[in-house]
Design a protein around this motif. Structure first.
Motif, PDB file in Angstrom:
ATOM      1  N   PRO A 194       0.808  -1.230   0.000  1.00  0.00           N
ATOM      2  CA  PRO A 194       0.000   0.000   0.000  1.00  0.00           C
ATOM      3  C   PRO A 194       0.835   1.271   0.000  1.00  0.00           C
ATOM      4  N   GLN A 203      -6.227  -1.626  -4.389  1.00  0.00           N
ATOM      5  CA  GLN A 203      -6.267  -0.655  -3.289  1.00  0.00           C
ATOM      6  C   GLN A 203      -6.716   0.720  -3.764  1.00  0.00           C
ATOM      7  N   TRP A 241      -5.424   5.763  -0.908  1.00  0.00           N
ATOM      8  CA  TRP A 241      -5.897   4.616  -0.143  1.00  0.00           C
ATOM      9  C   TRP A 241      -5.250   4.519   1.240  1.00  0.00           C
ATOM     10  N   LEU A 242      -4.135   5.245   1.459  1.00  0.00           N
ATOM     11  CA  LEU A 242      -3.497   5.198   2.778  1.00  0.00           C
ATOM     12  C   LEU A 242      -4.305   5.964   3.821  1.00  0.00           C
ATOM     13  N   TYR A 277      -1.316  -1.183   9.721  1.00  0.00           N
ATOM     14  CA  TYR A 277      -0.757  -1.955   8.609  1.00  0.00           C
ATOM     15  C   TYR A 277       0.190  -3.050   9.089  1.00  0.00           C
TER      16      TYR A 277
END
Length: 639
Positions: free
Chosen positions: A153, A324, A553-554, A572
């Motif tokens: 990611p 993602q 997406w983070l 994560y």
């Protein structure tokens, strides 16, 4: 004395070309289409098919070295099957009409170009320390170790490309090491582009000599090459895509099934181009929209509908690899304006750079690119004003109009030098194909043709005045420095040593860093040379040059406090951070600070997020367990 290295490299390209021809020829053989009359066009279609297979392998997490070998060997077998198939021999004899002087000229042009490139950039001594060493090297290595390009990611994967180009770079590892990474795009795809222009003349119904002139034009354009990302591979797919549409429009209306089969290569090329570079999406979207309107007027909307469905199906594997992007729950930044600099005046000033002789730091003069872009449309309109919507000319006229539109819109949303760089994969195929079509139908007897001839002669003189010196300098740089990078190595942010000299010691340092982390643990890695990591030993997230921090997406927010950031990292499952806090090879803090002041929103976001993380990493290091610190790199175990 025979150069064994040169012969071995030539053999590799020949076998790879035969493999692509095998895959492309199989598609044409299925619906009884003649692939022998345009073999290089067939080879380009084969490359698009292999890209689709790469998406499937990556989505299934089985893109290993063994499966890459399997694709190559199977492609060779398919080529041999078609070559030895007896029922097709009479058709091949009809297809081959013998070599013309233009064919022989094209053969020698390609051979000389290939030898110069092989002797010049193989084995390459230099790479871009910011992009290549921090992003592009690591991606294919990670893929063949873990089976997929996805799953990280923090990587910029999915924002700059969906992974098609990185997948093909992995094939280079079958025949050599990292120092050969330039070879796929800068050698194989460039040579195939030149050969494809020969087939383009055949498809357009023009003499082969017009394809030779277009190939010379393609060679003389100084490429905006700054790293090992997609350039000529994108040119190849766009050119093939447009030729498929020209070929499709040459087929009678019925039967409908033949049209559907002929549109399949266009869908494959479109999906491959989209996987190579995300910046091509605007051109391909507008082109598809133009096709839909055109075929809707002709009451053949079912054809473009079938094309859109096939493109989506071909893109599904690559979209799944980068899923993602579509399940993002957060926002990385707020964009207050899509205009470059945030104001109309600043954007207009940036636009005016296109009509200046200002030298671009990527090479070339802005005015030359603007002039040639306008010239391509002017020539097309002058020569084919009454035929712009005819089936044969429409694919070129549509591409020319979109090229003009994007070219003059891009400076309003990004620096003009980046805009030109992003337009090169569209500029080269469109202008080359227009030149083939126009030049082969000129005669001095008609007044309009005399005007066009004068314009072409003036254009060649005007562009040669600027292009040839730049081309000569670029050629000297290729031979001397073994690189196709368009700016000198002395300006790079690195230790200014040859890559091959520093590579072993730098890889050894990275390996030692990773060995200090227990196997199976998750690492956030923000340091030099991530390509030396063992991605099977640990789950590794790579920040690279900071681009990955801006991923939507983070959900990373600039307002986070240090404790919130630690919790965010633990979400994560990150247990260790390997961080190069002295920044010997990655961007320094002041560099990111300067980047955060850029009027270009993408650069500004990278700078802001990099500075944000660097500030908090100092605090996190003071609050966590430091298991290694050598003054250069730090390994932090999150508590």
């Amino acid at each position: 004395m025979i150069d064994i290295t040169l012969i071995s490299q030539l053999s590799v390209y020949v076998f790879c070309g035969l493999c692509c021809f095998g895959w492309g020829g199989t598609l044409f053989w299925i619906y009884r289409s003649d692939q022998w009359r345009t073999p290089f066009f067939t080879t380009s279609i084969g490359l698009a098919i292999i890209c689709f297979l790469g998406g499937i392998l990556n989505s299934l997490r089985i893109a290993s070295l063994m499966n890459l070998w399997l694709i190559l060997i199977l492609g060779i077998c398919l080529m041999l099957f078609q070559t030895l198939l007896k029922p097709r021999r009479p058709q091949r004899q009809i297809s081959f009409r013998g070599f013309t002087p233009a064919d022989i000229f094209m053969f020698f042009l390609v051979l000389i170009t290939m030898i110069v490139l092989l002797k010049g950039i193989c084995i390459s001594q230099y790479f871009n320390s910011g992009d290549d060493l921090l992003k592009y090297f690591a991606r294919p290595l990670r893929m063949i170790q873990t089976g997929t390009l996805g799953g990280d990611p923090f990587n910029a994967q999915g924002m700059d490309s969906l992974g098609g180009h990185d997948f093909f770079n992995a094939f280079v590892l079958l025949f050599g090491g990292l120092e050969l990474f330039n070879n796929f795009d800068a050698i194989f795809c460039l040579i195939l582009c030149l050969l494809l222009l020969r087939d383009a003349a055949v498809i357009l119904g023009c003499p082969v000599w017009s394809g030779c002139i277009a190939a010379l034009f393609c060679l003389l354009i100084p490429p905006q090459q700054v790293n090992i990302s997609s350039l000529y591979s994108s040119v190849l797919m766009i050119m093939t895509f447009m030729l498929v549409m020209i070929r499709l429009n040459s087929i009678p209306l019925y039967p409908r099934s033949i049209h559907c089969l002929e549109i399949l290569p266009a869908a494959l090329c479109c999906s491959a181009a989209l996987s190579f570079k995300n910046t091509l999406i605007f051109f391909l979207f507008l082109y598809t929209l133009g096709l839909f309107i055109y075929y809707f007027i002709k009451r053949q909307y079912w054809l473009v509908s079938f094309y859109i469905i096939i493109v989506i199906l071909c893109m599904i594997p690559w979209l799944w690899v980068n899923k993602q992007i579509f399940v993002a729950g957060g926002r990385s930044a707020e964009i207050s304006s899509i205009m470059y600099g945030g104001s109309l005046m600043r954007a207009a000033k940036n636009f005016l750079h296109l009509f200046s002789n200002e030298f671009l730091f990527y090479g070339g003069h802005a005015l030359i690119y603007s002039y040639l872009t306008l010239m391509s449309l002017i020539l097309l309109v002058l020569k084919y004003f009454r035929q712009l919507l005819t089936p044969k000319v429409f694919p070129l006229s549509l591409g020319s109009m979109i090229l003009i539109g994007l070219y003059f819109v891009y400076p309003f949303v990004m620096p003009f030098d980046l805009g030109i760089r992003y337009m090169i994969p569209i500029f080269i195929p469109v202008v080359s194909l227009v030149l083939i079509l126009v030049m082969s139908h000129l005669t001095w007897k008609r007044r309009i043709d005399r005007i066009i001839i004068v314009l072409i002669v003036f254009s060649l003189f005007f562009t040669s005045y600027f292009f040839l010196p730049e081309f000569s300098q670029r050629l000297d740089g290729v031979v001397e420095n073994k690189t196709i990078l368009s700016f000198p190595y002395k300006y790079w942010r690195s230790d200014r040593k040859l890559l091959l000299q520093v590579l072993p010691s730098r890889c050894h340092d990275v390996i030692n860093l990773q060995e200090k982390v227990p196997p199976g643990r998750t690492i956030l890695y923000w340091a030099s040379d991530p390509y030396a990591l063992d991605f099977r030993r640990n789950r590794i997230f790579m920040i690279g040059g900071g681009t990955g921090l801006t991923a939507r997406w983070l959900g990373l927010e600039l307002t986070m406090q240090t404790e919130q950031l630690k919790q965010w990292l633990k979400r994560y499952e990150i247990e260790y951070i390997i961080w190069e806090n002295r920044s010997r090879f990655i961007e320094k803090y002041w560099g990111y600070k300067e980047l955060s002041q850029s009027p270009y929103i993408v650069r500004k976001r990278i700078g802001q997020y990099a500075c944000f993380l660097l500030d908090h990493l100092h605090e996190i290091s003071g609050q966590s367990k430091i298991i290694y610190h050598d003054g250069q790199s730090v390994i932090v175990e999150l508590q």
